[in-house]
Write a protein that holds these residues in place. Structure first.
Motif, PDB file in Angstrom:
ATOM      1  N   THR A   1       0.826  -1.210   0.000  1.00 38.64           N
ATOM      2  CA  THR A   1       0.000   0.000   0.000  1.00 38.64           C
ATOM      3  C   THR A   1       0.855   1.253   0.000  1.00 38.64           C
ATOM      4  N   GLY A   2       0.285   2.295  -0.543  1.00 40.16           N
ATOM      5  CA  GLY A   2       0.926   3.598  -0.523  1.00 40.16           C
ATOM      6  C   GLY A   2       0.291   4.522   0.491  1.00 40.16           C
ATOM      7  N   PHE A   3      -0.646   4.004   1.276  1.00 34.15           N
ATOM      8  CA  PHE A   3      -1.390   4.821   2.230  1.00 34.15           C
ATOM      9  C   PHE A   3      -1.097   4.374   3.655  1.00 34.15           C
ATOM     10  N   ALA A   4      -0.397   5.213   4.419  1.00 25.93           N
ATOM     11  CA  ALA A   4       0.006   4.850   5.776  1.00 25.93           C
ATOM     12  C   ALA A   4      -1.198   4.580   6.676  1.00 25.93           C
ATOM     13  N   ALA A   5      -2.246   5.359   6.562  1.00 21.96           N
ATOM     14  CA  ALA A   5      -3.408   5.180   7.429  1.00 21.96           C
ATOM     15  C   ALA A   5      -4.070   3.825   7.195  1.00 21.96           C
ATOM     16  N   VAL A   6      -4.043   3.365   5.979  1.00 29.06           N
ATOM     17  CA  VAL A   6      -4.658   2.082   5.636  1.00 29.06           C
ATOM     18  C   VAL A   6      -3.860   0.925   6.234  1.00 29.06           C
ATOM     19  N   THR A   7      -2.566   1.134   6.440  1.00 28.06           N
ATOM     20  CA  THR A   7      -1.714   0.100   7.018  1.00 28.06           C
ATOM     21  C   THR A   7      -2.225  -0.307   8.392  1.00 28.06           C
ATOM     22  N   LEU A   8      -2.631   0.668   9.195  1.00 28.15           N
ATOM     23  CA  LEU A   8      -3.151   0.372  10.532  1.00 28.15           C
ATOM     24  C   LEU A   8      -4.430  -0.451  10.454  1.00 28.15           C
ATOM     25  N   LYS A   9      -5.310  -0.087   9.543  1.00 35.76           N
ATOM     26  CA  LYS A   9      -6.559  -0.825   9.362  1.00 35.76           C
ATOM     27  C   LYS A   9      -6.274  -2.270   8.954  1.00 35.76           C
ATOM     28  N   ALA A  10      -5.326  -2.457   8.060  1.00 40.67           N
ATOM     29  CA  ALA A  10      -4.972  -3.799   7.597  1.00 40.67           C
ATOM     30  C   ALA A  10      -4.410  -4.638   8.737  1.00 40.67           C
ATOM     31  N   GLY A  11      -3.559  -4.020   9.555  1.00 46.20           N
ATOM     32  CA  GLY A  11      -2.962  -4.735  10.680  1.00 46.20           C
ATOM     33  C   GLY A  11      -3.988  -5.208  11.689  1.00 46.20           C
ATOM     34  N   LYS A  12      -5.037  -4.416  11.882  1.00 41.58           N
ATOM     35  CA  LYS A  12      -6.104  -4.802  12.811  1.00 41.58           C
ATOM     36  C   LYS A  12      -7.007  -5.869  12.203  1.00 41.58           C
ATOM     37  N   ALA A  13      -7.291  -5.750  10.918  1.00 38.36           N
ATOM     38  CA  ALA A  13      -8.214  -6.677  10.252  1.00 38.36           C
ATOM     39  C   ALA A  13      -7.591  -8.047  10.011  1.00 38.36           C
ATOM     40  N   VAL A  14      -6.316  -8.064   9.648  1.00 37.47           N
ATOM     41  CA  VAL A  14      -5.622  -9.326   9.340  1.00 37.47           C
ATOM     42  C   VAL A  14      -4.250  -9.272  10.031  1.00 37.47           C
ATOM     43  N   PRO A  15      -4.230  -9.514  11.347  1.00 39.35           N
ATOM     44  CA  PRO A  15      -2.989  -9.310  12.109  1.00 39.35           C
ATOM     45  C   PRO A  15      -1.812 -10.193  11.697  1.00 39.35           C
ATOM     46  N   GLN A  16      -2.072 -11.342  11.097  1.00 41.13           N
ATOM     47  CA  GLN A  16      -0.977 -12.229  10.690  1.00 41.13           C
ATOM     48  C   GLN A  16      -0.325 -11.793   9.383  1.00 41.13           C
ATOM     49  N   ALA A  17      -0.894 -10.802   8.709  1.00 41.11           N
ATOM     50  CA  ALA A  17      -0.377 -10.370   7.408  1.00 41.11           C
ATOM     51  C   ALA A  17       0.836  -9.456   7.558  1.00 41.11           C
ATOM     52  N   LYS A  18       1.682  -9.503   6.562  1.00 40.24           N
ATOM     53  CA  LYS A  18       2.821  -8.595   6.441  1.00 40.24           C
ATOM     54  C   LYS A  18       2.363  -7.399   5.615  1.00 40.24           C
ATOM     55  N   VAL A  19       2.841  -6.201   5.950  1.00 43.15           N
ATOM     56  CA  VAL A  19       2.494  -5.000   5.186  1.00 43.15           C
ATOM     57  C   VAL A  19       3.779  -4.372   4.664  1.00 43.15           C
ATOM     58  N   LEU A  20       3.809  -4.143   3.350  1.00 45.24           N
ATOM     59  CA  LEU A  20       4.947  -3.499   2.707  1.00 45.24           C
ATOM     60  C   LEU A  20       4.450  -2.181   2.126  1.00 45.24           C
ATOM     61  N   SER A  21       5.056  -1.085   2.571  1.00 48.89           N
ATOM     62  CA  SER A  21       4.598   0.237   2.139  1.00 48.89           C
ATOM     63  C   SER A  21       5.294   0.690   0.870  1.00 48.89           C
ATOM     64  N   LYS A  22       4.498   1.246  -0.056  1.00 48.12           N
ATOM     65  CA  LYS A  22       5.040   1.834  -1.279  1.00 48.12           C
ATOM     66  C   LYS A  22       5.601   3.212  -0.927  1.00 48.12           C
ATOM     67  N   PRO A  23       6.625   3.678  -1.576  1.00 44.81           N
ATOM     68  CA  PRO A  23       7.392   2.962  -2.592  1.00 44.81           C
ATOM     69  C   PRO A  23       8.373   1.989  -1.942  1.00 44.81           C
ATOM     70  N   PHE A  24       8.634   0.899  -2.603  1.00 44.80           N
ATOM     71  CA  PHE A  24       9.623  -0.063  -2.136  1.00 44.80           C
ATOM     72  C   PHE A  24      10.430  -0.529  -3.335  1.00 44.80           C
ATOM     73  N   HIS A  25      11.614  -1.014  -3.060  1.00 45.02           N
ATOM     74  CA  HIS A  25      12.468  -1.538  -4.119  1.00 45.02           C
ATOM     75  C   HIS A  25      12.072  -2.992  -4.354  1.00 45.02           C
ATOM     76  N   LEU A  26      12.127  -3.443  -5.574  1.00 42.45           N
ATOM     77  CA  LEU A  26      11.775  -4.835  -5.884  1.00 42.45           C
ATOM     78  C   LEU A  26      12.584  -5.825  -5.060  1.00 42.45           C
ATOM     79  N   ARG A  27      13.823  -5.487  -4.797  1.00 39.23           N
ATOM     80  CA  ARG A  27      14.672  -6.344  -3.976  1.00 39.23           C
ATOM     81  C   ARG A  27      14.050  -6.540  -2.586  1.00 39.23           C
TER      82      ARG A  27
END
Length: 125
Positions: free
Chosen positions: A80-106
């Motif tokens: 995701t490119g939206f920091a606020a959405v990261t918190l929502k995702a962490g609460k909804a699916v706590p076992q998930a990993k979140v990678l924030s855009k922009p990120f390097h393919l590596r």
């Protein structure tokens, strides 16, 4: 071979990510919406759902919650490119990993490797 279902509504980003993951040895099926991903989750087996959070029709969080019910062994990583959405995702699916855009393919490939290579991680600690 590790199978990844990639759900990303931005076509150029989807192509870019799929190509990088395939070059790293992963089997990738890519779709443009959460709704397009649902039949794949229900009919096939994937090791990882890699999904954008903000998408039309069905967002990545709803998709991940559906995947958790249908295929509880599938791992989930949000991008995701939206920091606020990261918190929502962490609460909804706590076992998930979140990678924030922009990120390097590596970084993406490294995170996927970490999700599936617990032995090497324990050796680093």
């Amino acid at each position: 071979m590790i199978r990844i279902l990639l759900a990303e509504d931005d076509e150029s980003m989807r192509t870019y990510l799929a190509r990088a993951l395939e070059k790293s040895g992963y089997d990738v099926v890519s779709v443009g919406t959460g709704m397009e991903a649902v039949p794949h989750i229900e009919a096939d087996r994937f090791d990882l759902l890699l999904t954008d959070i903000v998408m039309p029709e069905m967002d990545g969080i709803e998709l991940a919650q559906h995947a958790a019910q249908v295929a509880p062994d599938m791992r989930i990583m949000f991008i995701t490119g939206f920091a606020a959405v990261t918190l929502k995702a962490g609460k909804a699916v706590p076992q998930a990993k979140v990678l924030s855009k922009p990120f390097h393919l590596r970084d993406l490939v490294l995170e996927v490797e970490r999700m599936f290579d617990k032995e090497s991680l324990s050796g680093l600690n």
